[in-house]
Scaffold this motif. Sequence first.
Motif, mmCIF file in Angstrom:
data_model
loop_
_atom_site.group_PDB
_atom_site.id
_atom_site.type_symbol
_atom_site.label_atom_id
_atom_site.label_comp_id
_atom_site.label_asym_id
_atom_site.label_seq_id
_atom_site.Cartn_x
_atom_site.Cartn_y
_atom_site.Cartn_z
ATOM 1 N N ARG A 38 0.835 -1.196 0.000
ATOM 2 C CA ARG A 38 0.000 0.000 0.000
ATOM 3 C C ARG A 38 0.867 1.243 0.000
ATOM 4 N NH1 ARG A 38 -3.265 -0.912 5.279
ATOM 5 N NH2 ARG A 38 -1.138 -1.188 5.925
ATOM 6 N N SER A 39 0.252 2.354 -0.360
ATOM 7 C CA SER A 39 0.986 3.612 -0.321
ATOM 8 C C SER A 39 1.152 4.034 1.128
ATOM 9 C CB SER A 39 0.220 4.683 -1.106
ATOM 10 O OG SER A 39 -0.939 5.071 -0.389
ATOM 11 N N PRO A 40 2.138 4.854 1.435
ATOM 12 C CA PRO A 40 2.344 5.317 2.820
ATOM 13 C C PRO A 40 1.129 6.064 3.368
ATOM 14 C CG PRO A 40 4.270 5.808 1.502
ATOM 15 C CD PRO A 40 3.221 5.296 0.565
ATOM 16 N N ASP A 41 0.419 6.796 2.511
ATOM 17 C CA ASP A 41 -0.774 7.513 2.973
ATOM 18 C C ASP A 41 -1.861 6.543 3.412
ATOM 19 O OD1 ASP A 41 0.369 9.980 2.516
ATOM 20 O OD2 ASP A 41 -0.461 10.145 0.482
ATOM 21 N N ASP A 42 -2.063 5.463 2.649
ATOM 22 C CA ASP A 42 -3.068 4.470 3.017
ATOM 23 C C ASP A 42 -2.690 3.761 4.307
ATOM 24 O OD1 ASP A 42 -4.571 5.079 0.798
ATOM 25 O OD2 ASP A 42 -3.759 3.425 -0.409
ATOM 26 N N GLU A 44 -0.837 4.962 6.727
ATOM 27 C CA GLU A 44 -1.006 5.897 7.840
ATOM 28 C C GLU A 44 -2.481 6.080 8.178
ATOM 29 O OE1 GLU A 44 0.165 10.446 9.112
ATOM 30 O OE2 GLU A 44 0.885 9.645 7.221
ATOM 31 N N ARG A 45 -3.336 6.138 7.156
ATOM 32 C CA ARG A 45 -4.774 6.284 7.381
ATOM 33 C C ARG A 45 -5.325 5.073 8.137
ATOM 34 N NH1 ARG A 45 -6.348 6.643 2.295
ATOM 35 N NH2 ARG A 45 -5.403 8.681 2.124
ATOM 36 N N ASP A 46 -4.878 3.875 7.757
ATOM 37 C CA ASP A 46 -5.308 2.668 8.457
ATOM 38 C C ASP A 46 -4.807 2.659 9.897
ATOM 39 O OD1 ASP A 46 -6.614 1.799 6.229
ATOM 40 O OD2 ASP A 46 -5.019 0.425 5.595
ATOM 41 N N TYR A 47 -3.586 3.123 10.100
ATOM 42 C CA TYR A 47 -3.023 3.191 11.447
ATOM 43 C C TYR A 47 -3.825 4.151 12.324
ATOM 44 C CZ TYR A 47 0.267 4.173 15.201
ATOM 45 O OH TYR A 47 0.838 4.359 16.438
ATOM 46 N N GLU A 48 -4.160 5.332 11.792
ATOM 47 C CA GLU A 48 -4.965 6.303 12.533
ATOM 48 C C GLU A 48 -6.347 5.733 12.847
ATOM 49 O OE1 GLU A 48 -4.183 9.317 13.719
ATOM 50 O OE2 GLU A 48 -2.115 9.110 13.020
#
Length: 94
Positions: A38-42, A44-48
């Motif tokens: 996955r992209s880093p943005d995805d 990070e969004r999943d982590y949040e």
Amino acid sequence: MSFLRRLLGGGDASARGPNGTEAGTTSAGQPAAPPDNRSPDDAERDYERDLLREEARRLDDLQQRQLRYADRAWTPPRQGGERRADDEDAPRGE
């Protein structure tokens, strides 16, 4: 060199890691997680999202309601004016 091979995906599967474990396993002998495509943005969004879920599970209902409506909380108006007792330009007669 083994770091670059792991980073770039090269090398054979039977290669040993720096601590003597097989490639593709952790130091406890468990299979390593597959590489994340996955992209880093995805990611990070999943982590949040996971953090918010865990926070919601931890808080009870009253605390959740207090946090939800905190921006609408009423605060009393400030008492007094802008002048303070130690102001030099205030008239003495008042």
